[in-house]
Design a protein around this motif. Structure first.
Motif, PDB file in Angstrom:
ATOM      1  N   LYS A   3       0.671  -1.236  -0.074  1.00 19.13           N
ATOM      2  CA  LYS A   3       0.205  -0.072   0.039  1.00 19.13           C
ATOM      3  C   LYS A   3       0.757   1.434  -0.058  1.00 19.13           C
ATOM      4  O   LYS A   3       0.515   2.507  -0.575  1.00 19.13           O
ATOM      5  N   LEU A   4       1.919   1.215   1.023  1.00 15.38           N
ATOM      6  CA  LEU A   4       2.809   2.330   0.805  1.00 15.38           C
ATOM      7  C   LEU A   4       3.520   2.589  -0.686  1.00 15.38           C
ATOM      8  O   LEU A   4       3.513   3.815  -0.993  1.00 15.38           O
ATOM      9  N   VAL A   5       3.930   1.569  -1.123  1.00 15.16           N
ATOM     10  CA  VAL A   5       4.655   1.599  -2.591  1.00 15.16           C
ATOM     11  C   VAL A   5       3.391   2.048  -3.695  1.00 15.16           C
ATOM     12  O   VAL A   5       3.956   3.122  -4.278  1.00 15.16           O
ATOM     13  N   GLY A   8       2.982   5.861  -2.900  1.00 13.19           N
ATOM     14  CA  GLY A   8       4.016   6.674  -3.562  1.00 13.19           C
ATOM     15  C   GLY A   8       3.951   6.762  -4.908  1.00 13.19           C
ATOM     16  O   GLY A   8       4.246   7.702  -5.523  1.00 13.19           O
ATOM     17  N   ILE A   9       3.655   5.697  -5.748  1.00  6.26           N
ATOM     18  CA  ILE A   9       3.299   5.708  -7.267  1.00  6.26           C
ATOM     19  C   ILE A   9       2.384   6.761  -7.589  1.00  6.26           C
ATOM     20  O   ILE A   9       2.489   7.510  -8.622  1.00  6.26           O
ATOM     21  N   TRP A  10       1.201   6.768  -6.722  1.00  4.31           N
ATOM     22  CA  TRP A  10       0.140   7.502  -7.483  1.00  4.31           C
ATOM     23  C   TRP A  10       0.412   8.722  -7.028  1.00  4.31           C
ATOM     24  O   TRP A  10       0.169   9.532  -7.948  1.00  4.31           O
ATOM     25  N   ALA A  11       1.265   9.273  -5.650  1.00  8.11           N
ATOM     26  CA  ALA A  11       1.347  10.743  -5.712  1.00  8.11           C
ATOM     27  C   ALA A  11       2.384  11.225  -6.634  1.00  8.11           C
ATOM     28  O   ALA A  11       2.281  12.430  -7.088  1.00  8.11           O
ATOM     29  N   SER A  12       3.277  10.106  -7.267  1.00  7.74           N
ATOM     30  CA  SER A  12       4.318  10.782  -8.244  1.00  7.74           C
ATOM     31  C   SER A  12       3.509  10.877  -9.405  1.00  7.74           C
ATOM     32  O   SER A  12       3.829  11.926 -10.099  1.00  7.74           O
ATOM     33  N   LEU A  13       2.591  10.210 -10.038  1.00 10.75           N
ATOM     34  CA  LEU A  13       1.597  10.306 -11.086  1.00 10.75           C
ATOM     35  C   LEU A  13       1.041  11.752 -11.123  1.00 10.75           C
ATOM     36  O   LEU A  13       0.714  12.145 -11.988  1.00 10.75           O
ATOM     37  N   ILE A  14       0.348  11.816 -10.040  1.00 10.84           N
ATOM     38  CA  ILE A  14      -0.352  13.030  -9.909  1.00 10.84           C
ATOM     39  C   ILE A  14       0.402  14.411  -9.654  1.00 10.84           C
ATOM     40  O   ILE A  14       0.237  15.209 -10.636  1.00 10.84           O
ATOM     41  N   ALA A  15       1.634  14.355  -9.238  1.00 13.98           N
ATOM     42  CA  ALA A  15       2.678  15.372  -9.508  1.00 13.98           C
ATOM     43  C   ALA A  15       3.153  15.889 -10.778  1.00 13.98           C
ATOM     44  O   ALA A  15       3.101  16.791 -11.311  1.00 13.98           O
ATOM     45  N   VAL A  16       3.590  14.433 -11.655  1.00 16.64           N
ATOM     46  CA  VAL A  16       3.942  14.583 -12.894  1.00 16.64           C
ATOM     47  C   VAL A  16       2.800  15.143 -13.637  1.00 16.64           C
ATOM     48  O   VAL A  16       2.698  16.223 -14.529  1.00 16.64           O
ATOM     49  N   GLY A  17       1.533  14.731 -13.479  1.00 15.01           N
ATOM     50  CA  GLY A  17       0.427  15.283 -14.202  1.00 15.01           C
ATOM     51  C   GLY A  17       0.188  16.846 -14.038  1.00 15.01           C
ATOM     52  O   GLY A  17      -0.095  17.495 -14.905  1.00 15.01           O
ATOM     53  N   ALA A  18       0.291  17.104 -12.726  1.00 12.87           N
ATOM     54  CA  ALA A  18       0.216  18.597 -12.536  1.00 12.87           C
ATOM     55  C   ALA A  18       0.857  19.276 -13.104  1.00 12.87           C
ATOM     56  O   ALA A  18       0.776  20.500 -13.535  1.00 12.87           O
ATOM     57  N   VAL A  19       2.477  18.936 -13.227  1.00 11.72           N
ATOM     58  CA  VAL A  19       3.255  19.628 -13.735  1.00 11.72           C
ATOM     59  C   VAL A  19       3.154  19.789 -15.293  1.00 11.72           C
ATOM     60  O   VAL A  19       3.335  21.010 -15.937  1.00 11.72           O
ATOM     61  N   PHE A  20       2.607  18.777 -16.018  1.00 16.29           N
ATOM     62  CA  PHE A  20       2.562  18.705 -17.427  1.00 16.29           C
ATOM     63  C   PHE A  20       1.324  19.555 -17.674  1.00 16.29           C
ATOM     64  O   PHE A  20       1.325  20.520 -18.481  1.00 16.29           O
ATOM     65  N   GLY A  21       0.224  19.781 -16.858  1.00 13.69           N
ATOM     66  CA  GLY A  21      -0.831  20.579 -17.009  1.00 13.69           C
ATOM     67  C   GLY A  21      -0.298  22.066 -16.937  1.00 13.69           C
ATOM     68  O   GLY A  21      -1.075  22.788 -17.654  1.00 13.69           O
ATOM     69  N   VAL A  22       0.419  22.355 -16.001  1.00 12.81           N
ATOM     70  CA  VAL A  22       0.963  23.720 -15.955  1.00 12.81           C
ATOM     71  C   VAL A  22       1.639  24.155 -17.120  1.00 12.81           C
ATOM     72  O   VAL A  22       1.571  25.158 -17.418  1.00 12.81           O
ATOM     73  N   LEU A  23       2.355  23.297 -17.515  1.00 12.07           N
ATOM     74  CA  LEU A  23       3.223  23.666 -18.589  1.00 12.07           C
ATOM     75  C   LEU A  23       2.321  24.030 -19.798  1.00 12.07           C
ATOM     76  O   LEU A  23       2.677  24.832 -20.656  1.00 12.07           O
ATOM     77  N   GLU A  24       1.454  23.068 -20.182  1.00 15.60           N
ATOM     78  CA  GLU A  24       0.478  23.326 -21.181  1.00 15.60           C
ATOM     79  C   GLU A  24      -0.202  24.534 -20.991  1.00 15.60           C
ATOM     80  O   GLU A  24      -0.391  25.339 -22.011  1.00 15.60           O
ATOM     81  N   TRP A  25      -0.851  24.594 -19.849  1.00 18.37           N
ATOM     82  CA  TRP A  25      -1.450  26.197 -19.593  1.00 18.37           C
ATOM     83  C   TRP A  25      -0.704  27.290 -19.992  1.00 18.37           C
ATOM     84  O   TRP A  25      -0.897  28.230 -20.466  1.00 18.37           O
ATOM     85  N   GLN A  26       0.666  27.294 -19.651  1.00 14.08           N
ATOM     86  CA  GLN A  26       1.572  28.552 -19.608  1.00 14.08           C
ATOM     87  C   GLN A  26       1.829  28.551 -21.129  1.00 14.08           C
ATOM     88  O   GLN A  26       1.907  29.534 -21.583  1.00 14.08           O
TER      89      GLN A  26
END
Length: 153
Positions: A3-5, A8-26
């Protein structure tokens, strides 16, 4: 432990998606800003003009008109004259001739047509699209009987 692993993978995917979304928005907002930078508009206000309205061979009254118009700043640098002179000249000719708009029997629908015609005529005379929009700031009719003459001594 699994569950911990997975968390961690789920949080990493959310962070990468958020960064990608911000870059597209800019990227989208900078493309819009670049398009807006391609045409900068400047606003000019004309002086008020008094145009005699003639009917039946005599002066019936006067139209007092003042306009605001927007100009493409880049195109403005390419022409050697002030477009305000052309806007006022076209306004005087259009009102005086009264071909497009009958000022003695005026309808509400005539005003947008007047503004559109002024912009088209000015751009035609200048040989390029400089005036983007013409707005009517003031348009008043004063009958001849209400006009004050020079003071009597």
């Amino acid at each position: 432990m699994i569950k911990l692993v997975l968390t961690g993978i789920w949080a990493s995917l959310i962070a990468v998606g958020a960064v990608f979304g911000v870059l597209e928005w800019q990227k989208q907002s900078s493309a819009g800003a670049a398009a807006a930078a391609g045409m900068k508009l400047e606003e000019f206000r004309t002086k008020a003009i008094n145009v005699p309205i003639i009917g039946g061979g005599t002066i019936q009254g006067y139209m007092v008109a003042q306009f605001v118009f927007t100009v493409d700043a880049i195109a403005l640098q390419k022409i050697p004259v002030n477009p305000e002179v052309y806007v006022l000249d076209e306004a005087f000719k259009t009102i005086y001739a009264g071909e497009q708009v009958n000022f003695q029997n005026m309808k509400k629908q005539d005003l947008p047509e007047l503004a559109k015609k002024l912009g088209e005529n000015v751009n035609k005379r200048l040989g390029m699209t400089v005036v983007q929009d013409v707005l009517i700031d003031q348009l008043s009719y004063i009958p001849k009987k209400d006009v004050r003459g020079p003071p009597k001594l």
